[in-house]
Design an enzyme around this catalytic site. Structure first.
Site, PDB file in Angstrom:
ATOM      1  N   ASP A 199      25.568   3.679  52.324  1.00  9.69           N
ATOM      2  CA  ASP A 199      25.359   3.324  53.558  1.00  9.69           C
ATOM      3  C   ASP A 199      26.523   3.000  54.398  1.00  9.69           C
ATOM      4  O   ASP A 199      25.882   3.302  56.073  1.00  9.69           O
ATOM      5  CB  ASP A 199      24.497   1.844  53.196  1.00  9.69           C
ATOM      6  CG  ASP A 199      25.907   1.351  53.018  1.00  9.69           C
ATOM      7  OD1 ASP A 199      26.141   1.803  51.796  1.00  9.69           O
ATOM      8  OD2 ASP A 199      25.874   0.389  53.378  1.00  9.69           O
ATOM      9  N   MET A 232      28.789   6.349  54.618  1.00 12.34           N
ATOM     10  CA  MET A 232      28.665   7.257  55.510  1.00 12.34           C
ATOM     11  C   MET A 232      27.578   7.652  56.215  1.00 12.34           C
ATOM     12  O   MET A 232      27.779   8.443  57.224  1.00 12.34           O
ATOM     13  CB  MET A 232      28.238   8.202  53.986  1.00 12.34           C
ATOM     14  CG  MET A 232      28.906   8.623  53.361  1.00 12.34           C
ATOM     15  SD  MET A 232      28.788  10.341  52.043  1.00 12.34           S
ATOM     16  CE  MET A 232      27.731   9.676  50.777  1.00 12.34           C
ATOM     17  N   CYS A 233      26.105   6.960  56.640  1.00 10.15           N
ATOM     18  CA  CYS A 233      25.364   7.102  57.559  1.00 10.15           C
ATOM     19  C   CYS A 233      25.148   6.316  58.272  1.00 10.15           C
ATOM     20  O   CYS A 233      25.567   4.987  57.793  1.00 10.15           O
ATOM     21  CB  CYS A 233      23.701   6.882  56.900  1.00 10.15           C
ATOM     22  SG  CYS A 233      23.873   8.576  55.535  1.00 10.15           S
ATOM     23  N   THR A 234      25.200   6.305  59.356  1.00  6.19           N
ATOM     24  CA  THR A 234      25.312   5.416  60.447  1.00  6.19           C
ATOM     25  C   THR A 234      23.968   4.641  61.329  1.00  6.19           C
ATOM     26  O   THR A 234      23.259   4.630  61.379  1.00  6.19           O
ATOM     27  CB  THR A 234      25.455   6.035  62.461  1.00  6.19           C
ATOM     28  OG1 THR A 234      26.362   6.675  61.840  1.00  6.19           O
ATOM     29  CG2 THR A 234      25.461   4.642  63.266  1.00  6.19           C
TER      30      THR A 234
END
Length: 690
Positions: free
Chosen positions: A550, A552-554
């Protein structure tokens, strides 16, 4: 008067020939000049000598028509004289809707021009008045369909002119080749719509303007007089439409008491005949009843006029041109994409400088969710030069959130994002100059191993070159530290830098302040506007290592990226429209647009804020002004001067050495002072007291 059997002279009517470039010019005139105006505009058309072609199968001659031609120069003020081409003045009127076009008072328009021709005949005697036209149009610019109707006003002779037997003949047979050759030599350099000819002692003929009729033929017998006109008709039996008004001109001005017989030469030779081709010009003698001519009655009031063109069905009605199927689709798109923008200037924003927006070269750092939406919105504003930079590939999670990618872009490991996005922009609109650059931006807190220094140096040089060749830079990356180097380059090179960052349900859009202020405002200098890092008291560091999925991703609400991206582009356009550009001052926190009419903070699009923080949970947007920090690790003078003096070396230290930026800017001393201040406080451990 001749007593031979006669017939009424019939004239070949004008037929409009509208060249495709005229419609392009009409489109430009409508969008850029007329807009919603329905005022009449001067126009110009032309006609030339009538022509015919030989059918290869049957050997018969086919007339090409009596054409009046409109081209790209129809609305130009400068007339270019061309051999054997006669220019005609006209009245043009465009209507905003098809209903207005159909309901137009065509009779009033026609009579107005007919009255002008008649007054010209009576008062000035200028034969240039004789050939005029009317053109009314409705232009459906969304579909490139044009409705149009021409009229070529000409007066009705009552009683009509007649021509006796044997009718119209080959001029070569009746006048002789020498006469025609003499006329040709005199017209070769300067063509005339109408002229007179008479025998001359020095040459076969001499010519004069139509207005010199009385003096030129004063001592010339009727059998030696010639009234000539350049004939756009190719018919062997019917002269062209221009003769009709020429005869009315002669009847009104010169033939009230004179002969009722006119020897007419229909000039149709644009080149000397060759051995097997005769002269094409025609000759005939036209007559009018003697009692009418000599009495001159009923000629002071304007006679009836005719001249509305028939449509392709042979009925009186408008014609229709559909250019879409025959136009280059890329050119159609190029004209159509800016239509919405140009409509803004008609009533809403006449001062909007669309050219400045279109010419702005935009560099987008990041081709993900923000980058895709920013690129699309830039194209909507007419920006033609867009470069996207990214180092990643398209993954299966991207297409639903990033509108420039599709499922097939994810296959086989995924296409490079930057180039894939650029290709998508060109598919959407071929006229955009979109480029993709696959490059990773070096970051503080991410040390460069010795083996990688050469590549990073090349990447930095490439990035510097991109900044030099662009006007505005968008920071649209995932991490905080990836924005540091672009912040330094943008401030050092004086570029417009737009920053957009996302949270879960909040966003930040801001413009970085200029290094020096060129503002004409008496207000606070824009050099005091901060950058993305001006609120930090630490240097950007590695925020990417050891992150969970969560992190690492926007993770953000799906609609937030589109809102933030559109806001960033709109802010850029507002900056471009401000007279101070990148130096535009920001309105203070207490600024009230409905109370303060100061233009210092406004462009034609409204205020030009520094930062906008949006909160989707409350559907609220808050404008903020952030001051520049003299110890900022991104835009302070210490950073900029070190970069300008040491170049890549100072950047490499920033990438590799923890604490280097704090030391360079003096933040380390600030930390020490803060620690010392805390240690100097006498803390009391008694409960509730300090």
């Amino acid at each position: 008067m001749s007593t031979t059997k006669s017939s009424i002279v019939q004239f070949t009517p004008f037929s409009s020939l509208v060249q495709p470039p005229f419609w392009h010019e009409l489109t430009r005139l409508k969008i850029d000049v007329l807009r919603l105006s329905e005022q009449t505009v001067p126009a110009r058309a032309s006609y030339t000598i009538g022509r015919s072609v030989t059918d290869r199968e049957t050997g018969t001659e086919i007339d090409l028509g009596c054409h009046l031609t409109l081209g790209a120069d129809a609305f130009s003020q400068e007339s270019q004289q061309t051999s054997n081409v006669i220019s005609c003045n006209g009245t043009f009127k465009n209507y905003n809707t098809i209903e207005e076009f159909k309901a137009a008072d065509k009779t009033a328009l026609f009579n107005q021009v007919a009255d002008e021709i008649w007054e010209g005949i009576k008062t000035t005697g200028d034969s240039n008045f004789l050939n005029q036209f009317i053109l009314i149009t409705f232009a459906d610019l969304k579909k490139y369909k044009y409705y149009y109707w021409f009229a070529f006003p000409a007066f009705v002779a009552k009683p009509a002119w007649t021509i006796g037997e044997p009718g119209w003949q080959a001029a070569e047979d009746t006048l002789g080749r020498d006469v025609l050759a003499s006329i040709y030599s005199q017209l070769h350099e300067s063509v005339k719509p109408y002229f007179l000819a008479r025998p001359s002692s020095s040459s076969a003929l001499e010519i004069a303007p139509l207005s010199d009729y009385a003096s030129f033929f004063a001592s010339v017998p009727p059998s030696a007089q010639l009234v000539c006109f350049l004939d756009p008709s190719a018919s062997v039996q019917h002269p062209g439409w221009p003769l009709r008004n020429a005869l009315a001109y002669l009847r009104v001005r010169f033939l009230k008491r004179g002969p009722a017989q006119i020897r007419v030469l229909c000039w149709r030779d644009s080149e000397l005949p060759i051995a097997d081709r005769p002269w094409r010009s025609r000759f005939g003698i036209v007559e009018a009843p003697a009692d009418e001519v000599r009495a001159g009655t009923a000629l002071q009031s304007r006679p009836a006029a005719v001249g509305w063109e028939k449509n392709t069905q042979g009925k009186l009605g408008p014609r229709f041109a559909d250019l879409a199927p025959m136009m280059d689709p890329a050119r159609l798109a190029d004209q159509a994409v800016d239509l919405n923008l140009k409509l803004m200037r008609w009533r809403i924003l006449p001062a909007l400088n669309l050219e400045k927006v279109a010419e702005t070269r935009c560099l987008l750092l990041g081709a993900g969710t923000l980058g895709c939406y920013v690129a699309r919105t830039l194209m909507g504003w007419g920006v033609r030069n867009i470069t996207l930079l990214d180092s990643s590939t398209v993954s299966f999670s991207n297409p639903v959130r990033q509108p420039l990618f599709e499922f097939t872009d994810c296959l086989d490991g995924g296409k490079p994002k930057a180039q894939c996005a650029a290709d998508a922009l060109k598919r959407i609109f071929p006229g955009v100059n979109a480029k993709g650059v696959n490059l990773s931006v070096p970051m503080p807190g991410h040390p460069i191993p010795p083996s990688g220094v050469a590549q990073v140096r090349a990447d930095v040089e490439k990035l510097e070159s991109l900044f030099d060749s662009h006007d505005a830079v968008f920071l649209l990356m995932d991490s905080r530290e990836s924005r540091w180097l672009p912040t330094v380059l943008g401030k050092a090179k004086g570029k417009i830098v737009m920053n957009a960052a996302l949270g879960f349900d909040s966003y930040l859009v801001m413009r970085h302040g200029a290094r020096t202020s060129g503002s004409t405002s008496d207000s606070a200098s824009t050099s005091k506007l901060g950058c993305y890092y001006c609120n930090d008291v630490v240097a950007p560091a590695d925020s990417l290592t050891d992150r969970t999925l969560d992190q690492m991703c926007t993770v953000t609400r799906p609609g937030l990226a589109a809102i933030a991206s559109a806001t960033a582009v709109e802010l850029l356009v507002s900056v471009l429209q401000h007279p101070d550009g990148v130096n535009a001052p920001a309105p203070p926190p207490n600024f009230q647009d409905d109370q303060d009419e100061s233009a210092a903070y406004k462009s034609v699009l409204g205020v030009v804020p520094h930062q906008l923080r949006g909160f989707l949970a409350q559907f609220r947007t808050m404008p903020i002004v952030g001051a520049a920090y003299d110890r900022c690790t991104g835009c302070s003078e210490a950073i900029l001067q070190a970069y300008e003096k040491q170049g890549f070396d100072v950047l490499l230290r920033a990438f590799n050495e923890t604490g280097y930026l704090e030391t360079l800017t003096g933040l380390d001393k600030l930390h020490d002072e803060g620690e010392a201040a805390l240690e100097s406080v006498d803390w009391d451990d008694d409960e509730g007291d300090m």
